[in-house]
Write an enzyme that holds these catalytic residues in place. Sequence first.
Site, PDB file in Angstrom:
ATOM      1  N   ARG A 175       0.821  -1.210   0.000  1.00  0.00           N
ATOM      2  CA  ARG A 175       0.000   0.000   0.000  1.00  0.00           C
ATOM      3  C   ARG A 175       0.860   1.268   0.000  1.00  0.00           C
ATOM      4  NH1 ARG A 175      -4.519  -1.002   4.564  1.00  0.00           N
ATOM      5  NH2 ARG A 175      -2.649  -1.548   5.712  1.00  0.00           N
ATOM      6  N   ASN A 217      -6.976  -2.984   2.001  1.00  0.00           N
ATOM      7  CA  ASN A 217      -6.845  -4.429   2.002  1.00  0.00           C
ATOM      8  C   ASN A 217      -8.223  -5.065   2.120  1.00  0.00           C
ATOM      9  OD1 ASN A 217      -4.076  -4.454   1.785  1.00  0.00           O
ATOM     10  ND2 ASN A 217      -3.716  -4.575   3.983  1.00  0.00           N
TER      11      ASN A 217
END
Length: 202
Positions: A18, A36
């Site tokens: 990320r 996520n």
Amino acid sequence: MKKVTLHISGNVQRVGYRAKVISTANALGIKGFIQNLPDGRAKIIAQGEQSELDKLIQAINISNSLINVTNIEQEYSTYSDDYEGFNKVVGDGETDERLDNAVDLFKKLITVTENGFGNLGDKIDRIGDKVDQVGDKVDQVGDKVDHSRIEITSEIHSLRDDFNTLFDTRLSKIEYELTEIKDKVMVLESSTSYNLTDKRKT
């Protein structure tokens, strides 16, 4: 302006994925978010110029020692001005940014060690497993890992070169001193032999 929803499959959670996506998206001026998903994938909503979205999709198709993207599903829809920047969406049980940064540094150290000292594989794997148990805390490493690995490798090469130079200098000095000692011994032997010959004559 376009809007695309991406579903990323592979090893993309708890490995700093990320952070890389956020860094890339912000550099390209793309707005949206990444989060996520419970099934192990990552979801991205991205809005921007088509050319910038193409660059993002190419850049986030990552495969390295930690991250391994196996598939990127793309679905385009109507652009909407819903996002001010590009951020991560944090779910229940996930950590805040400060703890992420701390674990990022730890993960970075593991990566550098793994790349620089491959013979420590088993120990690195055990450390990596323990770090993975901490949760999703690795989101800010970015390109600093590669830079640090290059710096450490350069330092190791420099130290090795310094050692080799010192060793060669000392070895040359020892060889020189041995040659001097050998010459003095030969002079002494010659002098002793000459004195013995003189005594015999007398």
